[in-house]
Design an enzyme around this catalytic site. Structure first.
Site, short mmCIF file in Angstrom:
data_model
loop_
_atom_site.label_atom_id
_atom_site.label_comp_id
_atom_site.label_asym_id
_atom_site.label_seq_id
_atom_site.Cartn_x
_atom_site.Cartn_y
_atom_site.Cartn_z
N LYS A 24 0.83 -1.20 0.00
CA LYS A 24 0.00 0.00 0.00
C LYS A 24 0.87 1.27 0.00
O LYS A 24 2.10 1.18 0.20
CB LYS A 24 -0.94 -0.06 1.21
CG LYS A 24 -1.91 -1.25 1.15
CD LYS A 24 -2.78 -1.34 2.40
CE LYS A 24 -3.78 -2.50 2.30
NZ LYS A 24 -4.62 -2.61 3.52
N TYR A 57 -12.16 -3.16 -3.45
CA TYR A 57 -12.65 -3.25 -2.07
C TYR A 57 -14.19 -3.24 -2.01
O TYR A 57 -14.75 -2.86 -0.99
CB TYR A 57 -12.08 -2.10 -1.24
CG TYR A 57 -10.66 -2.35 -0.76
CD1 TYR A 57 -10.35 -3.47 0.02
CD2 TYR A 57 -9.63 -1.45 -1.06
CE1 TYR A 57 -9.05 -3.70 0.46
CE2 TYR A 57 -8.32 -1.68 -0.61
CZ TYR A 57 -8.05 -2.80 0.15
OH TYR A 57 -6.76 -3.02 0.60
N ASN A 66 -1.98 -0.28 7.43
CA ASN A 66 -1.43 -1.63 7.68
C ASN A 66 -0.59 -2.19 6.54
O ASN A 66 -0.34 -3.39 6.47
CB ASN A 66 -2.53 -2.58 8.15
CG ASN A 66 -3.57 -2.83 7.08
OD1 ASN A 66 -3.49 -2.27 5.99
ND2 ASN A 66 -4.56 -3.67 7.38
N HIS A 102 -1.78 -5.69 1.42
CA HIS A 102 -3.01 -6.44 1.13
C HIS A 102 -2.62 -7.80 0.57
O HIS A 102 -1.68 -7.89 -0.22
CB HIS A 102 -3.85 -5.70 0.08
CG HIS A 102 -4.94 -6.57 -0.49
ND1 HIS A 102 -6.17 -6.70 0.11
CD2 HIS A 102 -4.96 -7.40 -1.57
CE1 HIS A 102 -6.90 -7.56 -0.60
NE2 HIS A 102 -6.20 -7.99 -1.62
N GLU A 154 -8.99 -10.67 -8.08
CA GLU A 154 -8.09 -9.51 -7.90
C GLU A 154 -6.97 -9.51 -8.94
O GLU A 154 -6.61 -8.44 -9.46
CB GLU A 154 -7.54 -9.52 -6.47
CG GLU A 154 -8.65 -9.28 -5.44
CD GLU A 154 -8.23 -9.53 -3.99
OE1 GLU A 154 -7.08 -9.97 -3.76
OE2 GLU A 154 -9.05 -9.26 -3.09
#
Ligand code: IDP
Ligand code: MG
Length: 150
Positions: free
Chosen positions: A10, A50, A113, A116, A127
């Site tokens: 990310k 998402y 965080n 992913h 994905e």
């Protein structure tokens, strides 16, 4: 079972210079990189990726976060890689992620965080198709395979 999973570092991981550390962990495990690219995710693609979280309180913040700068999107292949990558990442909330996991070692809050990973083989297929064309996925043999698989 040999599987493929979708992994995204990310914007915080990219900005904090953690790409190399994280990729090194996956290489050391013996996983095979199948695709990798740095990209700035368009909002529409982030919302599709998402989609399961649409309507939740954190959704808008999540889309802002994930589209706030370049991310490193990747596909990795290996034995049971979907579930085992989730284990290497650690729990969603880094407070609950064990030391030794990526989130446990490098992150402090759920909203930052850093990584992913697909949560099932089905999600991985969805994905991977969202982020990569077939010609971007490499089929190749790792010379270390006889030393990883008996
Ligand atoms: P996962 O990434 O471990 O699969 P999910 O529950 O699918 O976790 O949530 C997707 C992402 O949404 C998380 O990784 C995190 O970036 C963000 N997120 C989830 N819950 C919260 C929250 O309560 N506050 C802020 N961000 C959240
Ligand atoms: Mg998830």
């Amino acid at each position: 079972m040999i599987e493929r999973t979708f992994v995204m570092l990310k914007p915080d991981a990219v900005q904090r210079g953690l790409m190399g550390d994280i990729v090194a962990r996956l290489e050391r495990k013996g996983y095979k990189p199948v695709a990798m690219k740095l990209m700035h995710i368009p909002r529409e693609l982030a919302e599709r990726h998402y989609g399961e979280h649409k309507g939740k309180s954190f959704f808008m913040g999540l889309i802002d976060y994930i589209t706030s700068g370049p991310v490193l999107v990747m596909v990795w292949e290996g034995e049971n890689v979907v579930a085992d990558m989730r284990a290497m990442m650690g729990k969603t909330n880094p407070k609950d992620a064990l030391p030794g996991t990526i989130r446990g070692d490098f992150a402090q809050q759920t909203g930052r965080n850093i990584i992913h990973g697909s949560d099932s083989v089905e999600s991985a297929k969805r994905e991977i198709a969202l982020f990569f064309n077939d010609y971007e996925l490499q089929s190749w043999k790792l010379t270390s395979e006889p030393w990883l698989f008996e």
